[in-house]
Design a protein around this motif. Structure first.
Motif, PDB file in Angstrom:
ATOM      1  N   GLU A  59      -8.565   0.566  -3.679  1.00 17.47           N
ATOM      2  CA  GLU A  59      -8.634   0.080  -2.356  1.00 17.47           C
ATOM      3  C   GLU A  59      -8.159   0.857  -1.501  1.00 17.47           C
ATOM      4  O   GLU A  59      -7.033   1.673  -1.451  1.00 17.47           O
ATOM      5  N   VAL A  60      -8.889   1.129  -0.301  1.00 21.41           N
ATOM      6  CA  VAL A  60      -8.188   1.731   0.809  1.00 21.41           C
ATOM      7  C   VAL A  60      -8.201   0.911   2.145  1.00 21.41           C
ATOM      8  O   VAL A  60      -9.272   0.044   2.477  1.00 21.41           O
ATOM      9  N   ARG A  61      -7.299   0.659   2.801  1.00 24.84           N
ATOM     10  CA  ARG A  61      -7.159  -0.167   4.081  1.00 24.84           C
ATOM     11  C   ARG A  61      -6.834   0.588   5.120  1.00 24.84           C
ATOM     12  O   ARG A  61      -5.787   1.446   5.381  1.00 24.84           O
ATOM     13  N   TYR A 120       0.781  -1.281  -0.016  1.00 26.91           N
ATOM     14  CA  TYR A 120      -0.076   0.071   0.114  1.00 26.91           C
ATOM     15  C   TYR A 120       0.767   1.168  -0.050  1.00 26.91           C
ATOM     16  O   TYR A 120       2.041   1.179   0.672  1.00 26.91           O
ATOM     17  N   PHE A 121       0.300   2.430  -0.659  1.00 27.87           N
ATOM     18  CA  PHE A 121       1.064   3.527  -0.253  1.00 27.87           C
ATOM     19  C   PHE A 121       0.647   4.083   0.748  1.00 27.87           C
ATOM     20  O   PHE A 121      -0.723   4.188   0.959  1.00 27.87           O
ATOM     21  N   THR A 122       1.131   4.367   1.815  1.00 26.11           N
ATOM     22  CA  THR A 122       0.909   4.902   3.290  1.00 26.11           C
ATOM     23  C   THR A 122       0.614   6.098   3.424  1.00 26.11           C
ATOM     24  O   THR A 122       1.284   6.910   3.097  1.00 26.11           O
ATOM     25  N   ARG A 135      -3.601   1.861  -4.379  1.00 21.27           N
ATOM     26  CA  ARG A 135      -3.949   1.115  -3.296  1.00 21.27           C
ATOM     27  C   ARG A 135      -3.476   1.936  -2.010  1.00 21.27           C
ATOM     28  O   ARG A 135      -2.266   2.038  -2.226  1.00 21.27           O
ATOM     29  N   ILE A 136      -4.115   2.121  -1.109  1.00 26.21           N
ATOM     30  CA  ILE A 136      -3.897   3.313  -0.115  1.00 26.21           C
ATOM     31  C   ILE A 136      -3.817   2.648   1.339  1.00 26.21           C
ATOM     32  O   ILE A 136      -5.092   2.056   1.561  1.00 26.21           O
ATOM     33  N   GLY A 137      -2.988   2.486   2.064  1.00 26.20           N
ATOM     34  CA  GLY A 137      -3.164   2.225   3.448  1.00 26.20           C
ATOM     35  C   GLY A 137      -3.046   3.501   4.352  1.00 26.20           C
ATOM     36  O   GLY A 137      -2.112   4.303   4.223  1.00 26.20           O
ATOM     37  N   VAL A 138      -4.045   3.562   5.345  1.00 33.91           N
ATOM     38  CA  VAL A 138      -3.970   4.733   6.282  1.00 33.91           C
ATOM     39  C   VAL A 138      -3.866   4.492   7.581  1.00 33.91           C
ATOM     40  O   VAL A 138      -4.411   3.555   8.230  1.00 33.91           O
ATOM     41  N   VAL A 139      -3.017   5.105   8.281  1.00 34.18           N
ATOM     42  CA  VAL A 139      -3.026   5.083   9.787  1.00 34.18           C
ATOM     43  C   VAL A 139      -3.129   6.350  10.257  1.00 34.18           C
ATOM     44  O   VAL A 139      -3.175   7.562   9.478  1.00 34.18           O
ATOM     45  N   SER A 140      -3.463   6.824  11.638  1.00 33.33           N
ATOM     46  CA  SER A 140      -3.423   8.231  12.142  1.00 33.33           C
ATOM     47  C   SER A 140      -2.485   8.558  13.104  1.00 33.33           C
ATOM     48  O   SER A 140      -1.997   7.466  13.932  1.00 33.33           O
ATOM     49  N   GLN A 141      -2.171   9.715  13.240  1.00 35.85           N
ATOM     50  CA  GLN A 141      -1.433  10.249  14.328  1.00 35.85           C
ATOM     51  C   GLN A 141      -2.309   9.686  15.594  1.00 35.85           C
ATOM     52  O   GLN A 141      -3.464   9.756  15.612  1.00 35.85           O
ATOM     53  N   ARG A 166       7.940   5.317   1.005  1.00 39.17           N
ATOM     54  CA  ARG A 166       7.011   6.340   0.296  1.00 39.17           C
ATOM     55  C   ARG A 166       5.811   6.566   1.436  1.00 39.17           C
ATOM     56  O   ARG A 166       5.364   5.608   1.834  1.00 39.17           O
ATOM     57  N   ALA A 167       5.455   7.712   1.617  1.00 41.10           N
ATOM     58  CA  ALA A 167       4.231   7.949   2.156  1.00 41.10           C
ATOM     59  C   ALA A 167       3.916   9.477   2.013  1.00 41.10           C
ATOM     60  O   ALA A 167       4.709  10.328   1.422  1.00 41.10           O
ATOM     61  N   ALA A 168       2.615   9.744   2.288  1.00 40.33           N
ATOM     62  CA  ALA A 168       2.061  10.936   2.396  1.00 40.33           C
ATOM     63  C   ALA A 168       1.496  11.371   3.807  1.00 40.33           C
ATOM     64  O   ALA A 168       0.509  10.518   4.213  1.00 40.33           O
TER      65      ALA A 168
END
Ligand code: SF4
Length: 299
Positions: A200-202, A131-133, A171-177, A153-155
């Protein structure tokens, strides 16, 4: 004292003037911050330890640390460190930063909170799965910089104006502060899902439990019809600001103060129910002093 929920003996009181004062059920110093403070104050490190960056976003605690022989420098002042040991704060740091410090001969005390370590691991997990994070958070916050520093790689996305950073990603993987508001994060995740070209978003929820408890405690205060919110914490504390926003966004008057000296008696005119809460780096004695001062002021 190990204040994970910062409870005071009485959660609500009614003053002689008939004003109700209610303390949030969960507030103040979290275990991650407390453990970092305890480590910094161990007698064996007195005069031998430098903290890089703010150990906590709270000036009172910072002063206490200095008074106990802990040196504190900013991240761009690492070259000036003169002690043998250096501490990584609860917010964590990238592996590159840790390696830089150990390569320069420092003993590295790592006080990274376990919940920040979890965030690092999950961000890397998403990356290894292709995933792109995306890290939802504040780009310049030390926690976010540490997480992104460990990714190829991240944004960082703070709001929709940052979505241009995701162009071309499918394909994007998402986390949070860890200190974000869940509602805001879920809204952004939905908006990312709706972006053109995203297949896709995980999303993995990495907001920490103590922060969620403090946010939930504010919802409880709001359900009790407070008409004024006092939020205690360092003025540079992101999680304290977010707690204040939770109240203000509901149209309730809210004030962010660092300590009892920040109280303005004009705020209390005509108020019947005051809610008090505090960010995750606010010590118990500061909360108690504010509580006592509010009681004194409202009469
Ligand atoms: S706010 Fe949460 S993640 Fe941050 S130090 Fe405290 S417990 Fe850990």
């Amino acid at each position: 004292m190990r204040p994970t929920s910062g409870r005071l003996p009485a959660c609500a009181t009614v003053t002689p003037a008939g004003v109700r004062i209610t303390l949030a059920q969960a507030m103040g110093t979290c275990f991650g911050v407390q453990d970092a403070i305890d480590l910094a104050l161990q007698p064996e490190w007195r005069g031998r330890l430098t903290v890089v960056g703010q150990l906590v976003h709270n000036p009172q605690v910072t002063e206490r640390l200095r008074a106990n022989g802990v040196m504190i420098v900013e991240r761009d002042q690492i070259s000036t460190i003169a002690t043998e040991a250096v501490m990584i704060t609860a917010h964590g740091a990238s592996d590159t930063t840790k390696r830089y410090l150990s390569d320069h001969g420092f003993t590295v005390l790592d006080a990274t909170c376990p919940l920040v370590i979890r965030l690092h691991k999950l961000a890397r997990f998403l990356e290894t799965k292709g995933y792109f994070t995306v890290v939802i958070g504040e780009e310049n916050h030390v926690e976010v910089r540490g997480v992104v520093g460990n990714l190829a790689r991240a944004a960082v996305v703070h709001d929709e104006s940052d979505f241009h950073r995701l162009v071309g990603e499918t394909r994007i993987g998402v986390v949070s502060q860890t200190t974000n508001r869940l509602e805001k994060v879920l809204t952004l995740v939905d908006a990312i899902r709706a972006l053109d070209g995203v297949r896709e978003v995980r999303f993995i929820d990495t907001i920490c439990q103590p922060v969620k408890e403090r946010q939930q405690a504010i919802h409880t205060l709001l359900s009790q019809d407070i008409d004024l919110g006092i939020v205690i914490g360092g003025l540079n504390s992101a999680n304290t600001r977010k707690l204040k926003d939770l109240i203000a966004d509901r149209g309730i008057q809210a004030h962010h103060i660092e300590n009892a000296a920040g109280i303005d008696r004009g705020w209390f005119t005509g108020k019947r129910h005051i809610g008090i809460t505090a960010g995750t780096s606010t010590p118990q004695d500061v909360i108690e002093a504010v509580y006592d001062e509010v009681k004194r002021v409202v009469g």
